[in-house]
Scaffold this motif. Structure first.
Motif, PDB file in Angstrom:
ATOM      1  N   GLN A   1      43.561  45.534  30.671  1.00  0.00           N
ATOM      2  CA  GLN A   1      42.825  44.559  30.978  1.00  0.00           C
ATOM      3  C   GLN A   1      41.561  44.859  31.945  1.00  0.00           C
ATOM      4  N   ASN A   2      41.228  46.239  31.908  1.00  0.00           N
ATOM      5  CA  ASN A   2      40.175  46.790  32.728  1.00  0.00           C
ATOM      6  C   ASN A   2      38.779  46.525  32.143  1.00  0.00           C
ATOM      7  N   LYS A   3      38.675  46.500  30.988  1.00  0.00           N
ATOM      8  CA  LYS A   3      37.432  46.080  30.279  1.00  0.00           C
ATOM      9  C   LYS A   3      37.059  44.455  30.551  1.00  0.00           C
ATOM     10  N   ASN A   4      37.952  43.878  30.640  1.00  0.00           N
ATOM     11  CA  ASN A   4      37.929  42.309  31.016  1.00  0.00           C
ATOM     12  C   ASN A   4      37.227  42.332  32.510  1.00  0.00           C
ATOM     13  N   LEU A   5      38.157  43.012  33.323  1.00  0.00           N
ATOM     14  CA  LEU A   5      37.783  42.849  34.637  1.00  0.00           C
ATOM     15  C   LEU A   5      36.418  43.543  34.686  1.00  0.00           C
ATOM     16  N   LEU A   6      35.916  44.559  34.363  1.00  0.00           N
ATOM     17  CA  LEU A   6      34.676  44.752  34.543  1.00  0.00           C
ATOM     18  C   LEU A   6      33.675  43.739  33.869  1.00  0.00           C
ATOM     19  N   GLN A   7      33.753  43.258  33.014  1.00  0.00           N
ATOM     20  CA  GLN A   7      32.857  42.202  32.439  1.00  0.00           C
ATOM     21  C   GLN A   7      33.015  40.702  33.526  1.00  0.00           C
ATOM     22  N   LEU A   8      34.015  40.464  34.093  1.00  0.00           N
ATOM     23  CA  LEU A   8      34.095  39.423  34.931  1.00  0.00           C
ATOM     24  C   LEU A   8      33.345  40.083  36.201  1.00  0.00           C
ATOM     25  N   ALA A   9      33.562  40.938  36.574  1.00  0.00           N
ATOM     26  CA  ALA A   9      32.496  41.733  37.925  1.00  0.00           C
ATOM     27  C   ALA A   9      31.063  41.526  37.576  1.00  0.00           C
TER      28      ALA A   9
ATOM     29  N   ASN B   1      29.793  39.368  35.183  1.00  0.00           N
ATOM     30  CA  ASN B   1      29.175  38.218  35.013  1.00  0.00           C
ATOM     31  C   ASN B   1      29.121  37.327  36.080  1.00  0.00           C
ATOM     32  N   LYS B   2      30.041  37.646  37.031  1.00  0.00           N
ATOM     33  CA  LYS B   2      30.381  36.780  38.264  1.00  0.00           C
ATOM     34  C   LYS B   2      29.891  37.593  39.644  1.00  0.00           C
ATOM     35  N   PRO B   3      28.883  38.288  39.776  1.00  0.00           N
ATOM     36  CA  PRO B   3      28.765  39.366  40.707  1.00  0.00           C
ATOM     37  C   PRO B   3      28.899  38.718  42.375  1.00  0.00           C
ATOM     38  N   TYR B   4      28.370  37.543  42.616  1.00  0.00           N
ATOM     39  CA  TYR B   4      28.322  37.075  43.808  1.00  0.00           C
ATOM     40  C   TYR B   4      29.299  35.906  43.925  1.00  0.00           C
ATOM     41  N   GLU B   5      30.217  35.704  43.171  1.00  0.00           N
ATOM     42  CA  GLU B   5      31.505  34.846  43.513  1.00  0.00           C
ATOM     43  C   GLU B   5      32.566  35.542  43.630  1.00  0.00           C
TER      44      GLU B   5
ATOM     45  N   SER C   1      20.074  45.620  34.373  1.00  0.00           N
ATOM     46  CA  SER C   1      20.623  44.355  34.784  1.00  0.00           C
ATOM     47  C   SER C   1      22.178  44.220  35.136  1.00  0.00           C
ATOM     48  N   LEU C   2      22.788  44.974  34.091  1.00  0.00           N
ATOM     49  CA  LEU C   2      24.186  45.222  34.403  1.00  0.00           C
ATOM     50  C   LEU C   2      24.343  46.208  35.644  1.00  0.00           C
ATOM     51  N   GLN C   3      23.640  47.186  35.769  1.00  0.00           N
ATOM     52  CA  GLN C   3      23.788  47.967  36.859  1.00  0.00           C
ATOM     53  C   GLN C   3      23.554  46.957  38.412  1.00  0.00           C
ATOM     54  N   ASN C   4      22.739  46.264  38.265  1.00  0.00           N
ATOM     55  CA  ASN C   4      22.270  45.451  39.470  1.00  0.00           C
ATOM     56  C   ASN C   4      23.519  44.294  39.849  1.00  0.00           C
ATOM     57  N   ASN C   5      23.964  43.700  38.637  1.00  0.00           N
ATOM     58  CA  ASN C   5      25.083  42.780  38.991  1.00  0.00           C
ATOM     59  C   ASN C   5      26.144  43.407  39.389  1.00  0.00           C
ATOM     60  N   LEU C   6      26.410  44.622  38.660  1.00  0.00           N
ATOM     61  CA  LEU C   6      28.021  45.171  39.250  1.00  0.00           C
ATOM     62  C   LEU C   6      27.859  45.851  40.846  1.00  0.00           C
ATOM     63  N   LEU C   7      26.600  46.088  41.016  1.00  0.00           N
ATOM     64  CA  LEU C   7      26.413  46.558  42.529  1.00  0.00           C
ATOM     65  C   LEU C   7      26.606  45.215  43.251  1.00  0.00           C
ATOM     66  N   GLY C   8      26.217  43.947  42.879  1.00  0.00           N
ATOM     67  CA  GLY C   8      26.414  43.115  43.732  1.00  0.00           C
ATOM     68  C   GLY C   8      27.935  42.635  43.859  1.00  0.00           C
ATOM     69  N   ALA C   9      28.688  42.898  42.941  1.00  0.00           N
ATOM     70  CA  ALA C   9      30.229  42.701  42.939  1.00  0.00           C
ATOM     71  C   ALA C   9      30.681  43.716  44.023  1.00  0.00           C
ATOM     72  N   LEU C  10      30.238  45.021  43.853  1.00  0.00           N
ATOM     73  CA  LEU C  10      30.846  46.187  44.471  1.00  0.00           C
ATOM     74  C   LEU C  10      30.645  45.623  45.877  1.00  0.00           C
ATOM     75  N   ALA C  11      29.624  45.167  46.516  1.00  0.00           N
ATOM     76  CA  ALA C  11      29.210  45.142  47.926  1.00  0.00           C
ATOM     77  C   ALA C  11      30.235  44.479  48.489  1.00  0.00           C
ATOM     78  N   SER C  12      30.779  43.586  48.121  1.00  0.00           N
ATOM     79  CA  SER C  12      31.622  42.732  48.854  1.00  0.00           C
ATOM     80  C   SER C  12      32.997  43.249  48.968  1.00  0.00           C
ATOM     81  N   VAL C  13      33.393  44.091  48.095  1.00  0.00           N
ATOM     82  CA  VAL C  13      34.820  44.666  47.782  1.00  0.00           C
ATOM     83  C   VAL C  13      35.177  45.171  48.907  1.00  0.00           C
TER      84      VAL C  13
END
Length: 292
Positions: A1-9, A11-15, A44-56
């Motif tokens: 499921q890791n690929k699905n988790l990546l896509q979720l991160a 698509n929903k970086p600030y949630e 675009s993908l990079q910036n969204n992913l950084l947004g998700a990483l920020a609050s981990v």
């Protein structure tokens, strides 16, 4: 499921679901999938992913943000994006102070790294980080709070004050069940404090922290750090709540240390975002909130 988790991160970086997906991705050994995106060409993908990483807030996620920010193999735009997000978690705040102190941050990224802790609850973190700015943080020094006579001389508008409250305060306070349940409820605050007392509470929130609203810093076994108010605590479970009303259930056995903050969870300097008229309007609105 890791690929699905990546896509979720992505698509929903600030949630919260995006943050949780990114955190779980690290836990399940999917960090290489994250690196694949970072090393790709889709900004675009990079910036969204950084947004998700920020609050981990885990050591691995903060390490990754630091590596991206400080590595010359990446473009300056991506590095600045990562630098702007390093301090968006408890562990990240500690890291920001460490890399600034050890002079690991190049001059062109210092403002971004300092900005990453601009939302830190601890004023000491914001102040220490700002001291590393080229102007020694002088540009971030808060303006003096208006004196009470100056505020009383204005024609205050309570209706406008309600708008100021909605824009600045209801992420942590409720009035008549409107807003978020984090700090003290203010539905009858006008019966408890005069305008002078309300002003003091806004300007110096740490001077009088209400019982049950003390802030706590929790260090977890997985290396993350959490800051919030303890809604409940037993020998086996802890319920911690965050600004915006979110709660998180924790096992006491997963907590390494629990430290009470000396400062209020309400940041000092909030009035800096308001004009003198706005502050007068806010005080007028709050004073009218009387016990019926």
């Amino acid at each position: 499921q890791n690929k699905n988790l990546l896509q979720l991160a992505i698509n929903k970086p600030y949630e919260s679901v995006g943050k949780d997906a990114a955190g779980l991705l690290f836990h399940l050994g999917g960090s290489q999938l994250i690196w694949n995106v970072i090393n790709g060409k889709d900004t675009s993908l990079q910036n969204n992913l950084l947004g998700a990483l920020a609050s981990v807030g885990s050591k691995e996620s903060v390490d990754m943000l630091q590596t991206i920010a400080l590595s010359k193999k990446y473009g300056l735009s991506l590095r600045k994006q990562a630098a702007h997000k390093i301090g968006n978690s408890g562990n990240g705040e500690d890291r920001v102070l460490a890399i600034l102190k050890n002079k690991k941050v190049p001059a062109e990224l210092i403002p971004d790294v300092v900005a990453s802790v601009s939302g830190a609850w601890l004023g000491s973190v914001r102040t220490e980080a700002a001291s590393y700015l080229p102007d020694n943080g002088k540009s971030t020094t808060g303006k003096p709070a208006p004196a009470m006579p100056q505020l009383l001389a204005l024609n205050a508008n309570g209706a406008e004050g309600e708008k100021i409250f909605s824009a600045n305060c209801n992420v942590c306070h409720q009035i008549n069940n409107i807003g978020y349940d984090f700090g003290p409820k203010l539905s009858e605050i006008g019966s408890k404090l005069p305008k002078e007392g309300l002003l003091e509470a806004i300007v110096h929130p740490s001077a009088g922290i209400g019982f049950g609203y003390e802030g706590w810093v929790l260090k977890m076994k997985d290396g993350t750090a959490l800051s919030g108010i303890l809604a409940s605590k037993t020998e086996t479970d802890i319920d911690i709540k965050f600004p915006g009303g979110a709660h998180r259930q924790l096992k006491t056995s997963d907590v390494v240390s629990l430290t009470q903050m000396k400062q209020s969870m309400m940041s000092e300097g909030l009035y800096n975002n308001m004009s003198t008229q706005d502050l007068a309007n806010l005080l007028e609105y709050l004073e009218r909130l009387k016990k019926k």
